[in-house]
Design an enzyme around this catalytic site. Structure first.
Site, short mmCIF file in Angstrom:
data_model
loop_
_atom_site.label_atom_id
_atom_site.label_comp_id
_atom_site.label_asym_id
_atom_site.label_seq_id
_atom_site.Cartn_x
_atom_site.Cartn_y
_atom_site.Cartn_z
CB THR A 1 -0.93 0.08 1.22
OG1 THR A 1 -0.17 -0.20 2.37
CG2 THR A 1 -2.08 -0.89 1.11
CG PHE B 1 -0.04 -10.13 4.64
CD1 PHE B 1 -0.43 -10.63 5.88
CD2 PHE B 1 -0.22 -10.93 3.54
CE1 PHE B 1 -0.96 -11.89 6.00
CE2 PHE B 1 -0.75 -12.20 3.65
CZ PHE B 1 -1.12 -12.68 4.88
CB CYS B 2 0.33 -3.36 4.01
SG CYS B 2 0.19 -2.89 5.71
CG ASN B 3 0.39 -6.77 -1.68
OD1 ASN B 3 -0.42 -6.54 -2.59
ND2 ASN B 3 1.65 -7.07 -1.91
#
Ligand SMILES: *Cc1c(COP(=O)(O)O)cnc(C)c1O
Length: 837
Positions: A134, A421-423
């Site tokens: 992100t 996981f921020c993705n």
């Protein structure tokens, strides 16, 4: 199953066992814990800290702007960083930042897409792979402000364009153009460890993406720059900048070393530095001249001086020397005579082993127990790092929610990351969720990082296991064993590992022994269970519902005080219920999650003598007064603030004597006993309600009610022979304030309000459960049950018991006492009203 395993013959133990012992001894503070979130943050070896300490104790470091010596030391470290990446100051410049995210931002802010002298309509483009972190997606917001196009590229398009087969026919195009474009991609996906190609960076710069991006780009004839997000890759891999030369490389040091945090770098290829000409802000030492009464400044020429605004965290930068030294001393150069190559092989083989074990896992009916979200199947270390991302399936192929999995893992002292996981790009691609569905899930209440792990049975995230150099095959085995025990049930088989070393004792898994002893215990316990069941009088026959037990928990997370006759209801719930808490020296509240022995501290309230009395096995009892401010000085001075469930609460410190007693009882230094201040107005978290209820330090609501019939029902469902609780101790695990007896199980789940004796209560919803119910409240020992069965029975929803809040007296009574053996009269409805979500 066996055919797969036998293929794993080349599985190697990269670092020999003796050396591995030395390495793991540097992480002895982990104790029984398996840390499997290296991609979240590495953890530092213990010997690192004294080295840094010694350095700081024996040297005088000053502000580098004032002191040449400090400046020189920092220059040395810039060189060390570049050496680590196999390059030198003539090729790359190190700009220290607060982390990979800030490095990315710095590039986007400074990048000149469309030079001013260009007066055509052409503009440069910001191209990003959808599978980025992100932190890269956020760069869109910066690019929007300038004259540039924003283009996203899918994983498939990107990998196809960079496929060597396509690149063969690619014609170089090295002319200078009038606009600049930049492509951002990760060297390794933080989602699943897939390694994107690095060898083709030269081709990207020569325009090899042009044909696949033709339709999207504002101007195909542009100068290409590569922004490489190396944050995940460099944690466990060698980035060799003599082999491949991205223009900009972003990284965070804690992902490599575990320490220091708040420090990262942007590595800039010197020949590409000119394109970072749009930097606006300046501050601290970044200018050669600045006038105050005229809008005039000239930024410094030296690249890093121009980009490092303010004073860099120079003491953290100085620590990097010891980080590099420690890693180089500790890790043998087994592969390619290189430390990072050794680490990358070590972590890769651990992940590969886990992948194969999980891939082989079958439920008794033959169904697979795991689905993977990988882009490689572990047959090429150049394409895969030491990460495995997956979800687990039940026997009927339904998904097990990741939050449920995480609770169970923590119970086994295994620490992993779950979610996206921020993705979100990779998450969407692998979980097959469209943009619309993402928005719908968001509407349904799902946010990044929450516990809503399944929406309509579909996962909203995944489980990510990522290895560091300090992990061993023991960690892999521990995880697989836990998965077998909790989700696949006892079908654990010993992996066939062929090690390339003779001494395999250290990693020889002891599961055969484990399995045998388990079966033995199984047989013994089954007999016992049958016997117990024979003698139990199972249900209360009549339809009357009775309050049979009242308990309060004067100190949050400590033992129960069971009430003999009746107890007063105050404005926050039962009087003295969770009025005290134990805090650590950092001010954080201690709970049974961190220390299971807390339940062995048994508080009693003596109303006659106005005392809180504390008992604990092997300790003399101790008492403190219930009356704050009477007698001993009111300790307003040590008024403290602590966080309970994200609320800041205020309290009084109860003094040294009891603090020492508790520290002794729990074997943790510097604990304090805090009493909630009367002025503290903690209230129930409800978005909608205007009539907020005051709360003590209990987590969610004023009262928790447990139906013993439901406990009995649950006990019947628990088939784990290792679980030997009787009904009473199982009931105690749920730490209810009110225990009722009735004939029907689960009925309380539909109640809307309930009248007990002369008191009316409103039902606030079901109580969400975590691993705390797995702690035997008598001994403080941890078990797998009953959480496993709760999760199984309620489809992954970990709920047990209902929350109540006080409404008031009924029947004109003024009595504030709730008495045991009062009759219980519920009102049901069928709407699910749940405060926990
Ligand atoms: C961790 C990570 C980031 C963000 O790093 P920060 O240290 O949080 O700034 C960016 N990209 C990838 C691939 C990462 O793994």
């Amino acid at each position: 199953m066996s055919s797969k395993s036998t293929k794993m013959t080349t599985l190697s133990q990269v670092i020999d066992p003796e050396r591995m012992k030395v390495i793991t001894s540097e992480f002895s503070r982990l104790g029984e814990k398996s840390y499997l979130d290296n991609a979240g943050a590495a953890i530092y070896p213990q010997c690192l800290l004294p080295k840094i300490n010694y350095d700081l104790m024996n040297n005088v470091y000053m502000n580098p702007h004032s002191d040449k010596y400090t400046r020189d030391c920092l220059e040395q470290i810039r060189c060390l960083v570049l050496t680590h990446f196999n390059t030198d100051p003539s090729n790359y410049t190190v700009i220290f930042t607060s982390g990979a995210t800030q490095s990315l931002k710095l590039v986007a802010e400074s990048f000149e897409f469309t030079p001013e002298e260009n007066d055509s309509d052409d503009c440069g483009s910001f191209v990003y792979l959808r599978d980025n972190h992100t932190s890269v997606l956020g760069l869109r917001e910066i690019v929007k402000e300038v004259n540039a196009d924003i283009v996203d590229i899918s994983h498939e398009e990107f990998t196809t364009a960079l496929n060597p087969i396509h690149l063969k026919s690619f014609k170089r195009n090295a002319e200078k153009h009038s606009v600049n474009s930049i492509v951002a991609y990760p060297a390794q996906s933080n989602f699943n460890g897939y390694k994107y190609p690095l060898h083709c960076i030269e081709n990207i710069k020569n325009g090899c993406l042009n044909s696949c991006l033709k339709r999207h780009l504002c101007e195909v004839n542009c100068n290409w720059y590569v922004l490489l997000d190396a944050a995940s890759y460099v944690a466990t891999n060698k980035l060799d900048l003599s082999q491949t030369q991205p223009d900009f490389v972003c990284l965070s040091f804690y992902k490599i070393f575990g320490y220091p945090t708040g420090l990262g770098a942007l590595l800039v290829k010197n020949t590409s530095a000119d394109v970072l000409s749009k930097k606006k802000f300046f501050g601290g030492g970044t200018v050669d001249i600045v006038l105050t009464s005229e809008d005039f400044h000239v930024k410094r020429q030296e690249l890093h001086e121009r980009f490092e605004d303010g004073t860099i965290p120079f003491l953290s930068v100085l620590a990097l020397k010891h980080c590099f030294d420690t890693l180089n001393d500790m890790i043998p150069r087994v592969i390619n005579n290189d430390v990072m190559d050794t680490i990358s092989h070590h972590t890769y083989y651990l992940a590969k082993d886990l992948y194969h074990q999980l891939n082989d896992l079958r439920h008794p009916n033959g169904n697979k127990a795991a689905v993977f979200y990988l882009d490689s199947n572990f047959n090429d270390i150049r394409k895969q790092g030491g990460i495995v991302t997956f979800n687990l399936l039940r026997e009927d192929n339904s998904y097990i929610g990741y939050a449920e999995f995480q609770h169970m893992a923590e119970l086994f002292n295994i620490f992993i990351r779950t979610g996206c996981f921020c993705n979100s790009g990779s998450c969407q691609r692998h979980l097959n969720v469209s943009n619309k569905e993402m928005k719908d899930m968001f509407k349904a209440g799902h946010k990044c990082g929450d516990e809503l792990d399944l929406v309509n049975g579909r996962p909203t995230g995944a489980i990510r296991v990522s290895f560091g150099y300090y992990n061993t095959f023991n960690d892999v085995d521990k995880l697989v064993l836990m998965i077998c025990q909790c989700f696949v049930r006892y079908s654990y088989t010993k992996p066939k590992r062929v090690m390339n070393t003779d001494d395999i004792d250290l990693i020889k898994p002891n599961k055969i022994i484990f399995k045998e002893s388990l079966i033995k215990i199984l047989n013994e316990r089954f007999i016992n269970i049958r016997n117990i069941n024979l003698h139990q009088d199972i249900t209360v026959k009549d339809s009357k519902i009775t309050l049979t037990e009242i308990a309060i928990f004067p100190i949050k997370s400590c033992g129960a005080f069971k009430i003999q006759n009746g107890w007063k209801i105050g404005p926050k719930g039962f009087e003295y219920d969770r009025e005290w808490m134990i805090v650590k020296d950092n001010g954080v509240c201690l709970t049974q999650k961190q220390n299971t022995q807390m339940c062995t501290i048994r508080p009693e309230i003596d109303l006659k003598r106005r005392l809180l009395i504390l008992n604990c096995k092997g300790m003399t009892t101790i008492a403190i007064t219930l009356d704050v401010g009477i007698g001993s000085k009111k300790k307003d001075t040590s008024m403290c603030h602590s966080k309970v469930c994200t609320d800041i609460i205020q309290g009084f410190d109860c003094g040294d004597e009891v603090a020492d007693w508790i520290s002794n009882a729990l074997g943790i230094s510097f604990l304090r006993l805090i009493r909630q201040s009367n002025t503290d107005k903690r209230s129930q978290k409800r978005k909608d309600s205007k009539d907020q209820k005051l709360l003590s330090l209990s987590n969610q609501a004023q009262f928790l009610l447990i139906n013993k019939a439901t406990v009995r029902w649950l006990k019947d469902k628990i088939h784990d022979p290792l679980f030997s609780d009787d009904i009473d101790s199982l009931t105690d695990r749920f730490r209810g304030n009110m225990i009722i007896e009735m004939s029907q199980e689960l009925a309380e789940r539909d109640w809307q309000k309930v009248i007990i004796g002369n008191h009316e209560f409103k039902v606030e919803g079901q109580c969400p459960r975590c691993q705390m119910v797995c702690i035997d409240q008598k001994t403080g020992e941890k078990t797998v049950e009953p959480l496993r069965t709760i999760s199984e029975q309620f489809g992954g929803k970990l709920r047990f018991g209902i929350y109540l809040s006080y409404v008031g007296n009924v029947n004109g009574s003024k009595d504030s006492i709730l008495r045991i053996y009062s009759s219980v009269n519920p009102c049901s409805n069928n709407n699910e009203d749940d405060i926990s979500r």
